[in-house]
Design an enzyme around this catalytic site. Structure first.
Site, PDB file in Angstrom:
ATOM      1  N   LYS A  98       0.835  -1.196   0.000  1.00 61.90           N
ATOM      2  CA  LYS A  98       0.000   0.000   0.000  1.00 61.90           C
ATOM      3  C   LYS A  98       0.875   1.253   0.000  1.00 61.90           C
ATOM      4  O   LYS A  98       0.678   2.157  -0.792  1.00 61.90           O
ATOM      5  CB  LYS A  98      -0.917  -0.040   1.227  1.00 61.90           C
ATOM      6  CG  LYS A  98      -1.873   1.126   1.334  1.00 61.90           C
ATOM      7  CD  LYS A  98      -2.811   0.928   2.516  1.00 61.90           C
ATOM      8  CE  LYS A  98      -3.570   2.200   2.818  1.00 61.90           C
ATOM      9  NZ  LYS A  98      -4.458   2.068   3.973  1.00 61.90           N
ATOM     10  N   GLU A 149      10.541  -4.747   4.530  1.00 61.24           N
ATOM     11  CA  GLU A 149      10.620  -6.155   4.126  1.00 61.24           C
ATOM     12  C   GLU A 149      10.281  -6.328   2.645  1.00 61.24           C
ATOM     13  O   GLU A 149      10.967  -7.032   1.903  1.00 61.24           O
ATOM     14  CB  GLU A 149       9.645  -7.004   4.957  1.00 61.24           C
ATOM     15  CG  GLU A 149       9.985  -7.103   6.424  1.00 61.24           C
ATOM     16  CD  GLU A 149       9.271  -6.066   7.273  1.00 61.24           C
ATOM     17  OE1 GLU A 149       9.043  -4.920   6.794  1.00 61.24           O
ATOM     18  OE2 GLU A 149       8.938  -6.375   8.428  1.00 61.24           O
ATOM     19  N   GLY A 162      -4.924  -2.221   5.156  1.00 59.37           N
ATOM     20  CA  GLY A 162      -4.178  -3.377   4.644  1.00 59.37           C
ATOM     21  C   GLY A 162      -4.893  -4.688   4.917  1.00 59.37           C
ATOM     22  O   GLY A 162      -5.047  -5.537   4.029  1.00 59.37           O
ATOM     23  N   ARG A 163      -5.365  -4.880   6.158  1.00 59.76           N
ATOM     24  CA  ARG A 163      -5.982  -6.160   6.515  1.00 59.76           C
ATOM     25  C   ARG A 163      -7.413  -6.291   5.983  1.00 59.76           C
ATOM     26  O   ARG A 163      -8.062  -7.305   6.206  1.00 59.76           O
ATOM     27  CB  ARG A 163      -5.923  -6.370   8.026  1.00 59.76           C
ATOM     28  CG  ARG A 163      -6.510  -5.237   8.848  1.00 59.76           C
ATOM     29  CD  ARG A 163      -6.116  -5.374  10.319  1.00 59.76           C
ATOM     30  NE  ARG A 163      -6.533  -4.225  11.108  1.00 59.76           N
ATOM     31  CZ  ARG A 163      -5.843  -3.094  11.242  1.00 59.76           C
ATOM     32  NH1 ARG A 163      -4.685  -2.949  10.624  1.00 59.76           N
ATOM     33  NH2 ARG A 163      -6.287  -2.110  11.994  1.00 59.76           N
ATOM     34  N   GLU A 188      -4.996  -7.185  15.015  1.00 63.91           N
ATOM     35  CA  GLU A 188      -4.438  -5.880  14.659  1.00 63.91           C
ATOM     36  C   GLU A 188      -5.546  -4.828  14.716  1.00 63.91           C
ATOM     37  O   GLU A 188      -5.286  -3.651  14.942  1.00 63.91           O
ATOM     38  CB  GLU A 188      -3.787  -5.914  13.275  1.00 63.91           C
ATOM     39  CG  GLU A 188      -2.824  -4.765  13.055  1.00 63.91           C
ATOM     40  CD  GLU A 188      -1.938  -4.929  11.839  1.00 63.91           C
ATOM     41  OE1 GLU A 188      -0.744  -4.623  11.933  1.00 63.91           O
ATOM     42  OE2 GLU A 188      -2.449  -5.347  10.790  1.00 63.91           O
ATOM     43  N   LYS A 230       9.427  -1.208  14.548  1.00 64.23           N
ATOM     44  CA  LYS A 230       9.978  -0.836  13.234  1.00 64.23           C
ATOM     45  C   LYS A 230      11.063   0.219  13.401  1.00 64.23           C
ATOM     46  O   LYS A 230      12.131   0.135  12.806  1.00 64.23           O
ATOM     47  CB  LYS A 230       8.874  -0.220  12.356  1.00 64.23           C
ATOM     48  CG  LYS A 230       7.986  -1.178  11.631  1.00 64.23           C
ATOM     49  CD  LYS A 230       7.196  -0.360  10.592  1.00 64.23           C
ATOM     50  CE  LYS A 230       5.841  -0.946  10.328  1.00 64.23           C
ATOM     51  NZ  LYS A 230       4.982  -0.074   9.540  1.00 64.23           N
TER      52      LYS A 230
HETATM   53  C1  G6Q Z   1      -2.666  -3.962   7.872  1.00 67.43           C
HETATM   54  C2  G6Q Z   1      -1.455  -3.297   8.298  1.00 67.43           C
HETATM   55  C3  G6Q Z   1      -0.185  -3.984   7.857  1.00 67.43           C
HETATM   56  C4  G6Q Z   1       0.228  -3.694   6.424  1.00 67.43           C
HETATM   57  C5  G6Q Z   1       1.671  -4.135   6.224  1.00 67.43           C
HETATM   58  C6  G6Q Z   1       2.155  -3.926   4.818  1.00 67.43           C
HETATM   59  O1  G6Q Z   1      -3.761  -3.572   8.115  1.00 67.43           O
HETATM   60  O2  G6Q Z   1      -1.492  -1.969   7.943  1.00 67.43           O
HETATM   61  O3  G6Q Z   1      -0.217  -5.366   8.039  1.00 67.43           O
HETATM   62  O4  G6Q Z   1      -0.627  -4.330   5.534  1.00 67.43           O
HETATM   63  O5  G6Q Z   1       2.497  -3.468   7.130  1.00 67.43           O
HETATM   64  O6  G6Q Z   1       2.068  -2.583   4.466  1.00 67.43           O
HETATM   65  P1  G6Q Z   1       2.231  -2.121   2.993  1.00 67.43           P
HETATM   66  O7  G6Q Z   1       1.129  -2.726   2.188  1.00 67.43           O
HETATM   67  O8  G6Q Z   1       2.175  -0.633   3.000  1.00 67.43           O
HETATM   68  O9  G6Q Z   1       3.569  -2.635   2.514  1.00 67.43           O
END
Ligand code: G6Q
Length: 548
Positions: A211, A217, A272-273, A358, A510
């Site tokens: 996102k 990573e 993200g989730r 989360e 982080k």
């Molecule tokens: C989900 C969180 C988290 C996120 C990851 C990856 O709700 O925000 O799990 O999806 O940290 O983030 P990016 O998609 O920005 O790489």
């Protein structure tokens, strides 16, 4: 960011009524509840969107669900649902709308964020995804040397990984078996190395899912993937044929070297989730094809509509969220086990862990008050049945803790082989029955068990579970199942008065890792005085071994 009404949910009269009700149930067992009501099984089972959900084996007396529904009303759940669907900035700590429901809205429906209808944007991306997926699946989109794409590697982490992995695993039956799918998430180089060790770079497509496109990573894995590809194909131009991106951040995608014409976008109102049905699901669509992906969206949409419009008394996600609150906050359970009796759902517990924990693993209210008077999100965990029966179920049956369970099973198998499915589902139903009713000392004695073993062989029972049953695992049903949990998590968050859509708790680690990485790599011994003694000693030990 102040929440109206009493400073704590626990001060609400509806909350107090439930706390008193929970106390009044002390000593009343599931055996008692079933004995008192012949119609309990019908009364506490609900059905919508192809899912039958039986809460009869939960510790719910006649008035429990009505009291929980009153609590939901007292906590403003209706208003919060309406605010979400209206595109309100309900993710107050990040000042964002929360509109994953728009990802599955039909063409023509209006859902607005700041007066802008986002549904046409969603469908424009879905159309581009479909064209791209058709191209790859039909061999029109080929690799740099002209060879067809046979391997797809999704690179992403957290929400950009768990949904794609879970959905691919769940829907493998519907997948194009001519394509091999791999998922790389961990910054541990082993993850990448093992994922590609038998793949031909000339036939491999990487989907870089992020996102933000700033995640350490994912960028480390994407850089390694690019080096791996270029080492074999020896032409920078190959990147354009072997890398596509899914992101909200076009500038960073371009800076990485991926052509933004092969970038699939989404929006800051998708967490993200909550993103597996956005462009983050590109690997899912590549696997099952655009039509089946649309089926999955239809399943999500059906549950969205049910959640938005059904009365709380028969609303599957509302009831599921309320039962979780009942078990954890009022009855004191610490964890909830998620036990799918379907091998295709083997990654569902891991997916649900992120979705629930989360989202609702929070210790302050939306208004910023530290929550010191009730418990919020439990630990979610689980494994597919029947495997778990031969490992941790012992504790669920006879341990000192009460662990409510969500069993998930299907009437029909996608792999009907002999008696397998009947045996699988017999175990599923048997476990829930054994947990609820146990085996009394008298029954154990009746079996002729010798006195010293009676206590060991007694099952206390009264261990609650819900049973979720679908006809068969289809893309549509998976969509409804995921949406059931998404909205159940939302419901529980509304009761606990937390923000399910931020995740500040992932930040500190982080930041510290970013500080420690150069300390591990520095050629000159770094000053470690800002660390505690334990961390400094670990860094020294690692440095000493690293250069051996
Ligand atoms: C989900 C969180 C988290 C996120 C990851 C990856 O709700 O925000 O799990 O999806 O940290 O983030 P990016 O998609 O920005 O790489």
């Amino acid at each position: 960011m102040t929440s109206p009404g009493p400073s704590s949910r626990a001060d609400l009269p509806e909350w107090r009524a439930l706390a008193a009700h929970a106390a009044s149930l002390e000593g009343i067992t599931l055996r008692d509840l079933f004995a008192a009501d012949r119609h309990r099984a019908e009364r506490l089972a609900f059905e919508a969107c192809g899912l039958f959900v039986d809460h009869a084996k939960q510790r719910l007396a006649d008035s429990t669900l009505p009291l929980l529904v009153q609590l939901a009303r007292g906590c403003g759940l209706r208003e919060q649902i309406d605010a979400m669907f209206a595109g309100g900035r309900i993710n107050a700590t990040e000042n964002r709308a929360v509109l994953h429901v728009a990802l599955r809205a039909p063409r023509g429906m209006r859902l607005e964020v700041d007066g802008h209808d986002v549904v046409p944007d969603v469908h424009a991306v879905l159309d581009r995804m479909a064209a791209f997926c058709d191209g790859v699946r039909q061999g029109e989109w080929h690799g740099h040397t002209g060879r067809p794409i046979r391997n797809v590697v999704n690179i992403g982490i957290g929400g950009s990984d768990l949904g794609p992995v879970m959905a691919f695993t769940a829907l493998r039956h519907y997948a194009d078996r001519g394509l091999t799918f791999r998922f790389v998430s961990n910054v541990d180089g082993t993850d990448f190395a093992e994922a590609v060790h038998d793949l031909d770079p000339a036939e491999t497509l990487f989907i870089v899912c992020s996102k933000t496109f700033t995640t350490q990573e994912t960028l480390a894995n994407a850089r390694t993937a690019r080096s791996w590809t270029l080492a074999a194909l020896r032409d920078e131009a190959a990147v354009a044929r072997h890398f596509v991106a899914v992101s909200t951040n076009a500038a960073e995608v371009a800076a990485f070297g991926i052509d933004t014409t092969t970038m699939f976008g989404f929006w800051d109102w998708v967490g993200g989730r909550y993103s597996m049905d956005s462009a983050i699901g590109l690997s899912t669509m590549l696997a099952i094809g655009p039509e089946q992906f649309q089926e999955m969206l239809a399943g999500f949409r059906a549950m969205d509509e049910h959640f938005r419009s059904a009365g709380f008394e028969r609303n599957l996600p509302v009831l599921h969220g309320l039962v979780a609150v009942w078990n954890t906050t009022f009855l004191g359970a610490h964890t909830i086990a998620v036990l799918p009796y379907d091998q295709y759902l083997s990654r569902f517990p891991a997916y649900l862990q992120q979705l629930a924990m989360e989202s609702n693993g929070k210790r302050v209210t939306l208004g910023g008050r530290a929550i010191d008077d009730y418990q919020t999100c439990p630990v979610y965990w689980g494994e597919p049945g029947t495997n778990g029966q031969h490992s941790f179920y012992q504790l669920i049956h006879q341990g000192t803790r009460i662990i409510p369970c969500d069993f998930i099973g299907f009437i029909q198998s996608l792999q009907p082989l002999g008696r397998h499915h009947d045996l699988l589902m017999a175990n599923c139903f048997a476990q829930a029955e054994a947990l609820a009713f146990g085996k009394t000392e008298a029954e154990v004695r009746g079996d002729g068990v010798s006195e010293p073993l009676v206590a060991h062989k007694t099952f206390p029972g009264d261990r609650p579970s819900s049973m979720i049953v679908g006809e068969r695992l289809t893309p549509r049903l998976l969509g409804s199942l995921v949406a059931l949990y998404e909205h159940a998590v939302f419901t529980a968050g509304a009761i606990w008065d937390v923000n399910p859509f931020d995740q500040w708790g992932v930040e500190l680690g982080k930041v510290l890792a970013t500080r420690i990485a150069p300390e591990l790599e520095a050629s000159v011994e770094p000053a470690l005085t800002h660390h505690d003694g334990s961390t400094a000693a670990l860094i020294r030990r690692y440095r000493a071994g690293r250069s051996r």
